[in-house]
Design a protein around this motif. Structure first.
Motif, PDB file in Angstrom:
ATOM      1  N   ALA B  24       0.872  -1.181   0.000  1.00 25.39           N
ATOM      2  CA  ALA B  24       0.000   0.000   0.000  1.00 25.39           C
ATOM      3  C   ALA B  24       0.896   1.214   0.000  1.00 25.39           C
ATOM      4  CB  ALA B  24      -0.885  -0.010   1.239  1.00 25.39           C
ATOM      5  N   ARG B  25       0.591   2.181  -0.860  1.00 28.65           N
ATOM      6  CA  ARG B  25       1.426   3.375  -0.929  1.00 28.65           C
ATOM      7  C   ARG B  25       0.572   4.614  -0.701  1.00 28.65           C
ATOM      8  NH1 ARG B  25       4.365   1.986  -6.522  1.00 28.65           N
ATOM      9  NH2 ARG B  25       5.418   0.068  -5.875  1.00 28.65           N
ATOM     10  N   GLY B  26       0.939   5.369   0.316  1.00 26.77           N
ATOM     11  CA  GLY B  26       0.326   6.680   0.544  1.00 26.77           C
ATOM     12  C   GLY B  26      -1.173   6.637   0.751  1.00 26.77           C
ATOM     13  N   ILE B  27      -1.668   5.608   1.483  1.00 32.69           N
ATOM     14  CA  ILE B  27      -3.123   5.476   1.688  1.00 32.69           C
ATOM     15  C   ILE B  27      -3.654   6.582   2.608  1.00 32.69           C
ATOM     16  CG2 ILE B  27      -4.928   4.038   2.722  1.00 32.69           C
ATOM     17  CD1 ILE B  27      -3.975   2.924   0.112  1.00 32.69           C
ATOM     18  N   THR B  28      -4.707   7.224   2.171  1.00 28.22           N
ATOM     19  CA  THR B  28      -5.354   8.263   2.964  1.00 28.22           C
ATOM     20  C   THR B  28      -6.842   7.953   3.054  1.00 28.22           C
ATOM     21  OG1 THR B  28      -3.767   9.895   2.187  1.00 28.22           O
ATOM     22  CG2 THR B  28      -5.780  10.740   3.136  1.00 28.22           C
ATOM     23  N   GLY B  76      -4.140   7.307  -2.510  1.00 26.20           N
ATOM     24  CA  GLY B  76      -3.132   6.268  -2.388  1.00 26.20           C
ATOM     25  C   GLY B  76      -3.416   5.101  -3.308  1.00 26.20           C
ATOM     26  N   THR B  77      -2.441   4.199  -3.420  1.00 26.64           N
ATOM     27  CA  THR B  77      -2.592   3.083  -4.347  1.00 26.64           C
ATOM     28  C   THR B  77      -2.250   1.764  -3.667  1.00 26.64           C
ATOM     29  OG1 THR B  77      -0.315   3.417  -5.072  1.00 26.64           O
ATOM     30  CG2 THR B  77      -2.041   4.431  -6.408  1.00 26.64           C
ATOM     31  N   LEU B  78      -2.820   0.694  -4.209  1.00 26.41           N
ATOM     32  CA  LEU B  78      -2.537  -0.654  -3.728  1.00 26.41           C
ATOM     33  C   LEU B  78      -1.883  -1.439  -4.858  1.00 26.41           C
ATOM     34  CD1 LEU B  78      -5.947  -1.391  -1.972  1.00 26.41           C
ATOM     35  CD2 LEU B  78      -3.785  -0.798  -0.879  1.00 26.41           C
ATOM     36  N   HIS B  79      -0.893  -2.255  -4.505  1.00 22.75           N
ATOM     37  CA  HIS B  79      -0.187  -3.045  -5.514  1.00 22.75           C
ATOM     38  C   HIS B  79      -0.157  -4.486  -5.063  1.00 22.75           C
ATOM     39  CE1 HIS B  79       1.384   0.747  -7.289  1.00 22.75           C
ATOM     40  NE2 HIS B  79       1.213   1.144  -6.043  1.00 22.75           N
ATOM     41  N   TRP B  80      -0.628  -5.370  -5.924  1.00 26.87           N
ATOM     42  CA  TRP B  80      -0.616  -6.805  -5.625  1.00 26.87           C
ATOM     43  C   TRP B  80       0.412  -7.456  -6.533  1.00 26.87           C
ATOM     44  CZ3 TRP B  80      -2.106 -10.005  -1.987  1.00 26.87           C
ATOM     45  CH2 TRP B  80      -2.195 -11.379  -2.254  1.00 26.87           C
ATOM     46  N   GLN B  81       1.421  -8.033  -5.953  1.00 32.41           N
ATOM     47  CA  GLN B  81       2.522  -8.651  -6.697  1.00 32.41           C
ATOM     48  C   GLN B  81       3.053  -7.694  -7.754  1.00 32.41           C
ATOM     49  OE1 GLN B  81       0.524 -12.278  -7.815  1.00 32.41           O
ATOM     50  NE2 GLN B  81       1.400 -13.344  -6.037  1.00 32.41           N
ATOM     51  N   GLY B  82       3.213  -6.435  -7.357  1.00 33.62           N
ATOM     52  CA  GLY B  82       3.821  -5.448  -8.239  1.00 33.62           C
ATOM     53  C   GLY B  82       2.861  -4.768  -9.194  1.00 33.62           C
ATOM     54  N   ARG B  83       1.630  -5.251  -9.272  1.00 30.67           N
ATOM     55  CA  ARG B  83       0.648  -4.710 -10.207  1.00 30.67           C
ATOM     56  C   ARG B  83      -0.322  -3.818  -9.444  1.00 30.67           C
ATOM     57  NH1 ARG B  83      -3.919  -7.242 -11.787  1.00 30.67           N
ATOM     58  NH2 ARG B  83      -3.309  -9.000 -10.473  1.00 30.67           N
ATOM     59  N   GLU B  84      -0.589  -2.626  -9.970  1.00 33.11           N
ATOM     60  CA  GLU B  84      -1.521  -1.747  -9.276  1.00 33.11           C
ATOM     61  C   GLU B  84      -2.936  -2.313  -9.398  1.00 33.11           C
ATOM     62  OE1 GLU B  84      -1.066   2.441  -9.849  1.00 33.11           O
ATOM     63  OE2 GLU B  84      -3.124   2.854  -9.242  1.00 33.11           O
ATOM     64  N   VAL B  85      -3.648  -2.364  -8.267  1.00 30.60           N
ATOM     65  CA  VAL B  85      -4.993  -2.965  -8.290  1.00 30.60           C
ATOM     66  C   VAL B  85      -5.977  -2.076  -7.537  1.00 30.60           C
ATOM     67  CG1 VAL B  85      -4.316  -5.379  -8.480  1.00 30.60           C
ATOM     68  CG2 VAL B  85      -4.380  -4.288  -6.238  1.00 30.60           C
TER      69      VAL B  85
END
Lengths: 306, 526, 359
Positions: B24-28, B76-85
């Motif tokens: 998880a990157r920068g979740i708000t 913010g963004t979520l990444h599952w196994q390197g893929r943005e989801v």
């Protein structure tokens, strides 16, 4: 036709509207919603069914229209209780009052007019069988539909995933939401189904039971249907038994009136209402049984935290 | 301190070799005016047990719900196994391979075990097949389950098994566990840790939320600490001490309680003798001949796993429900036949577990909520049938000031207060009376560390002034912090209270599991 | 577009006052649409319905006559609903009160004394209470759902009335009409001023004032609110749920009974098969529109009385069925319930993407 056979036939016609309305409400309550507006949806169904049958000459068009009328009111109820989390008891009462008002207004033009009767379907040969012929194979379509609905609801509720989801939502809407079930969608659909059934039950009154429009012709049957759902502890097969029992009570008073016995007719007319109170008392005395079977979220508002 | 800021690469720690599964990157996430998650980043790796630490309200649950698709982030963004989801729903999370074991079980009481599990699996699983798979998986992992049992009939420990088996059947690559041991005996927790270990060896990632620091130190490979919605630090918990972890969570040193010497045993102020009552319905526990004496000057604690009759016992002691047999004595006076108001008049005070809806009415102001428990205790709140609102307002100010109850404006509605502040209020409302006997159920449940420390200190202080204090709690740390004597409740039966000094966690665990001679003898059954 | 609710931290005092007003406005707009659909000029129809009846002295009196039972029943129901007791059988309790109160003037018509009226009123109250005691007893003793039992008793009370006026209580000199004998002067509630308005209106005012004090100032009122909002907290406070069920039902039943005998003795002056145009049900709307507050109920009672008069006026002046009254009343309750959501929630409209969601 013997006396016994005649009584059985009338019991079936008296039980069918109760069964139709109650089986719909059973599904609604299983999903955790208490819609006390059955009486309102029923009577609007009765008048709209009558009107559509008049306009088209087809009782089937009438039945369809009755369902739509019930669903329209149900949608209104759903919006208030599911979307705006309004108190379900109060909203149900509002639905009843609105339904009675609308039906009275719309029905004014139809008072005293002869209606279109839903004809019995005579299944050839079989309906000519002695005793059971007319009873089992000579009913109108809605009688068969009501019985089919009981079977279908039993199957769906307890043997399919859709039924599992409905019961889950009624048992614990928070958990269902956490698992990703759309609680509101399930409840809307259940409420609409309940509305269609109640509307159809009303239509049965004005198309088959007494094919005409009489102001207030539901006479509390919507409320009795609600009591039947409690009486049946939310189980379709017990509901079937309850509806036929009440159909019999209703018919008993007619036959008793016809034969006199010296009992004032009002006392006999009060019988179904008194019987309703009696069965509610009997069933609620067993608190454990009711508590285990009552959908845990019945009547409780749900606001998703999204 | 070995902690690093999140911007640094997590160089320290045991080797973090597993591939990043979910990042998880920068979740708000914002709720009204409150920023529940503020630029939160976290990376979960295969084969790793990753602890998520933080106080109540630090934003852990919000983050977890976002990872599981139950909440939608504002940024913010979520990444599952390197893929943005995008994880728009729990169903999508499950499809990716994310499973969750909830803290407050997301189970359906009226349904069977198999039905509960079926609801979390994709459509089209045949029931008969499923029952077989449940038996298989539960046997494999040592989590025995009967698929046809109705959940309402099962104890909490088993219910958690259902949650875990349900999660395992989805064959997840990442399992999120929210406070899984809070309902387990120490022995059951050990069993759970074995299961977790096996899962990580199979390459599964586990996000483990807990505030039990000892256990985090023991089993977690990596930890992310949150405070006020932000990630404060990351660390290897094995290299920290419980105190240093606590400091990171709270942001300052957690003050120790001042217990003072235990005064000589005073007179018995609360006595329960042979207290019994049948279960009050299908979902309740029967109370079975409870005997207990609480003396002035001491704190007695009742430990136990949730659902073993704590609430039922509280109701019998408070007089909300009258017992079918046995007696309750307050300061030597028989009170077992009188209701809660008479027991309050006799000098007892009570604080129930549920703050909102039991201890306080959500929609009423605090001053009105004071009237709730003190309308008949000689506080001058009701005169000639009329409520004296001025007097209620005075008391409200006094309690607010004495116990540091904070709220957005004066005399707010109970529902507008945070959990910690409301708890300070409901306890302060009773302490303000200087009761001779105080009975508290779960005094600091869901309360932040600062408020919890304050409340515990107040309980000790009250006892040292000569009152008898009875605390029912599920939190063993709390019990060891404040109790002079400890008893354990298990399936409605209470063990004999023993001095805290001689009680061990292991022994409490055995008592919790009911592994003790009914007569309360000191024989270990293990 | 999506409609979502956001819980407020505390209830909105402004919305608590505004919600009935918004509901009324929405009802009027819907009414205008309804009238237009019926081929009427909406403005004129609304005028006839809601303003015209307020312009004549006789109709103002009639307004008070109709508001009296609505308010009396409404304040009693408000206590029920505040305490979370769902008594919807006000109509039956009204009927039972009317029947019990009429025993004296019908069966003992010769008994004419200053005591006649007080006794009638007392018996009316007792009759309403007795009818309400049935669902209260069943609820407390067996846990039977009071919604259904209190409603079933409405039908039974109406059938009882029907039987009495067609049977034992039929006026022997009444040409076989289903009516009781007319009440004598000693059994008639005194008129106020010079018209239809009677002393019942004073009873309604007293009930409003007394219950306003009880609910806002006393321990009993506190008990009612606590048990209604949080039954568990009520038990913790030492209040008894069962006693509250009895209290609420007996109070509401007594007031409905008083309304019943006042209506019969002050307005109709005899028993007929139908003695109420559904006052007991309309009073449910009155209670909610008045936000379960006695002062609010005073106003909402007058408003709903106006809807009865408006329906009659519209029938005469415009040829619209007076059944529209019931539609108006039903819509009003719907809108009130919908608007009450605003007291505890804010409404957010917006598409899912509007919040700038990640990923």
């Amino acid at each position: 036709m013997g006396m016994f056979e005649a009584i059985l036939l009338t019991v079936i016609t008296a039980a069918t509207p109760l069964l139709l309305a109650a089986i719909g409400e059973l599904v609604v309550e299983r999903s955790g919603v208490l819609n006390l507006g059955v009486e309102g949806m029923m009577i609007l169904g009765a008048v709209m069914g009558f009107a559509a049958a008049q306009a088209t000459g087809s009782p089937y068009a009438g039945a369809l229209c009755a369902m739509l009328a019930g669903m329209t009111l149900a949608l209104l109820f759903g919006f208030l209780t599911i979307h705006l989390v309004a108190n379900q008891v109060a909203t149900g009462l509002a639905l009843t009052l609105l339904g009675l008002g609308l039906a009275g207004m719309i029905g004014e033009a139809f008072v005293g007019r002869p209606g279109v009767r839903l004809q019995a379907i005579d299944i050839p040969v079989l309906s000519d069988l002695p005793v059971v012929g007319r009873i089992l194979f000579g009913q109108d379509l809605l009688v068969y539909i009501s019985l089919a609905l009981v079977a279908a609801v039993t199957y769906v509720l307890f043997h399919t995933r859709v039924g599992l989801v409905i019961r889950a939502v009624g048992d614990n809407h928070g958990s269902a939401h956490a698992l990703g079930v759309s609680v509101r969608k399930v409840r809307y659909l259940a409420v609409l189904f309940g509305g269609a059934c109640a509307g159809l039950a009303g239509g049965y009154l004005s198309l088959a039971y007494t094919p005409q429009w009489i102001e207030g012709m539901t006479a509390g049957r919507g409320w009795i249907a609600l009591a039947l759902v409690v009486f049946a502890t939310w189980r379709p097969l017990r509901l079937l038994a309850g509806a036929y029992l009440f159909g019999a009570v209703g018919i008993m008073q007619f036959h008793a009136q016809a034969h006199g016995f010296g009992i004032p007719s009002q006392f006999l007319s009060a019988l179904p209402y008194a019987a309703t109170i009696a069965v509610l008392v009997i069933i609620s005395r067993n608190r454990i049984l009711t508590r285990i079977n009552t959908p845990a979220c019945l009547g409780r508002p749900f606001v998703p935290d999204r | 301190m070995t902690a690093t800021t999140p911007t640094d690469p997590p160089a320290i720690g045991r080797d973090r070799q597993g591939d990043i599964l979910l990042e998880a990157r920068g979740i708000t996430k914002r709720f009204g005016d409150i920023l529940a998650n503020d630029d939160v980043s976290i990376a979960l790796r295969a084969g790793e047990i990753h602890a998520l630490l933080g106080e109540n309200g630090a934003g852990k649950s919000t983050l977890v719900k976002i990872l599981y698709g139950a909440l939608e982030p504002n940024g913010g963004t979520l990444h599952w196994q390197g893929r943005e989801v995008t994880i728009a729903s729990p169903a999508e999370a499950r499809k990716l391979g994310i499973g969750m074991v909830f803290q407050h079980f997301s189970l359906f009481e009226a349904l069977t075990v198999a039905e509960n599990i079926a609801l979390a699996l994709p459509r089209g699983t045949a029931m008969r097949e499923l029952s077989a798979r449940i038996r298989e998986v539960s046997r494999d992992y040592g989590l025995t389950l009967d698929p046809q049992a109705i959940v309402a009939d099962l104890p909490v420990g088993i219910r958690q098994r259902i949650e875990i088996v349900r999660c395992l059947l989805q064959e997840p690559q990442l399992i999120i566990m929210d406070e899984p041991t809070s309902v387990l005996t120490p022995q059951e927790a050990d069993q759970l840790f074995l299961t977790l270990e096996r899962l990580t060896l199979e390459g599964c990632a586990i996000l483990y939320i807990s505030h039990r620091l000892e256990e985090v130190k023991r089993i977690c490979h990596h930890a992310t600490v949150m405070r006020h919605g932000k990630v404060i630090s990351e660390c290897d918990p094995a290299r920290e001490t419980a105190a240093s972890l606590a400091r990171m969570m709270v942001g300052s040193a957690v003050h120790d309680l001042k217990r003072g010497p235990r005064p000589d045993a005073g007179a018995v102020r609360l006595e329960l003798r042979g207290l019994s009552a049948p279960a009050d319905g299908p979902f309740s526990v029967a109370i079975d001949t409870v005997d207990l004496q609480v003396r002035g000057g001491e704190v007695v604690a009742i430990a136990g796993i949730a659902g073993n009759g704590q609430g039922e016992l509280f109701d019998l002691v408070s007089g909300e429900r009258l017992s079918s047999s046995g007696s309750v004595q307050i300061d030597g006076q028989a009170a077992g036949r009188s209701g809660i108001t008479a027991r309050r008049r006799a000098g007892a005070a009570f604080v129930p577990e549920e703050r909102l809806g039991h201890g306080a009415v959500p929609g009423l102001r605090l001053s009105e909520n004071i009237v709730l428990t003190r309308h008949s205790t000689g506080d001058g709140l009701v005169r000639g049938g009329f409520v004296d609102t001025d007097r209620a307002g005075e008391l409200e100010k006094r309690i607010k000031n004495n116990f540091g109850v904070r709220m957005s404006h004066d005399d707010a509605e109970a529902r507008a207060l945070s959990g910690g502040n409301l708890q300070k209020f409901v306890i302060g409302r009773e302490l303000d009376r200087q009761p001779g006997v105080l009975v508290v159920n779960q005094p600091t449940w869901g309360v932040d560390a600062g408020a919890a420390a304050l409340i515990r200190q107040e309980l000790i202080d009250l006892s040292r002034q000569g009152s008898a204090v009875l605390v029912i709690s599920q939190d063993l740390d709390e019990i060891f912090e404040i109790a002079d004597r400890i008893a354990v409740i298990s399936r409605g039966h209470l063990s004999e209270a023993e001095p805290a000094e001689t009680m061990t966690r292991e022994r409490i665990g055995l008592l919790m599991g009911g592994m003790e001679d009914r007569q309360g003898g000191a024989t270990h059954a293990a | 577009m999506r409609l979502e609710l956001e819980k407020r931290a505390e209830h909105s005092a402004a919305m608590a006052l505004l919600s009935p007003v918004i509901a009324l406005a929405l009802t009027l707009v819907s009414g205008a649409i309804l009238f237009a659909a019926l081929g009427q000029n909406p403005a004129r129809a609304l005028y006839v319905f809601f303003i015209d009846p307020l312009t004549a002295s006789w109709s103002l009196q009639e307004l008070v006559v109709k508001a009296t039972p609505l308010i009396l029943i409404g304040v009693g129901l408000a206590v029920c609903y505040l305490s979370n007791t769902w008594n919807i059988g006000g109509e039956g309790q009204f009927t039972a009160g009317a029947l019990a109160g009429s025993i004296l003037p019908i069966l003992f018509a010769g008994f004419e004394s200053p005591l006649t009226l007080p006794l009638m009123l007392l018996m009316g109250v007792a009759g309403g209470m007795a009818w309400a005691a049935i669902p209260a007893f069943l609820k407390v003793r067996f846990g039977t759902n009071e919604i259904l039992t209190s409603l079933m008793l409405v039908y039974i009370a109406q059938l009882l009335l029907d039987w009495l006026v067609r049977g034992p209580w039929r006026d022997p000199a009444g040409f076989n009409f289903p009516e009781s004998r007319m009440f004598t002067a000693a059994a008639t509630l005194p008129a106020l001023a010079d018209g239809r308005m009677h002393v019942g209106a004073i009873f309604a005012l007293i009930a409003v004032a007394a219950l306003a004090v009880v609910l806002m100032k006393t321990r009993k009122g506190f008990e009612i609110r606590v048990l209604g909002q949080a039954p568990r907290a009520g038990r913790f406070a030492g209040f008894s749920q069962n006693r509250m069920v009895w209290f609420a039902f007996l109070l509401a039943g007594g007031l409905a009974g008083l309304a019943g005998i006042s209506e019969v003795s002050g307005s109709i002056n005899q028993l007929t098969p139908v003695i109420s145009p559904g006052y007991g049900f309309t009073a449910i709307i009155v209670a909610f529109l008045g936000r379960l507050n006695p002062i609010g109920i005073l106003f909402s009672g007058l408003l709903l009385a106006l809807s009865y008069l408006g329906g009659e006026a519209a029938q005469v002046a415009l040829g619209i069925s007076d059944k529209t009254t019931r539609v108006f009343q039903g819509m009003l309750l719907f809108y009130v319930l919908a608007c009450d959501t605003l007291i505890l929630y804010r409404i957010r409209l917006g598409g899912p993407a509007a919040t700038g969601k990640g990923a």
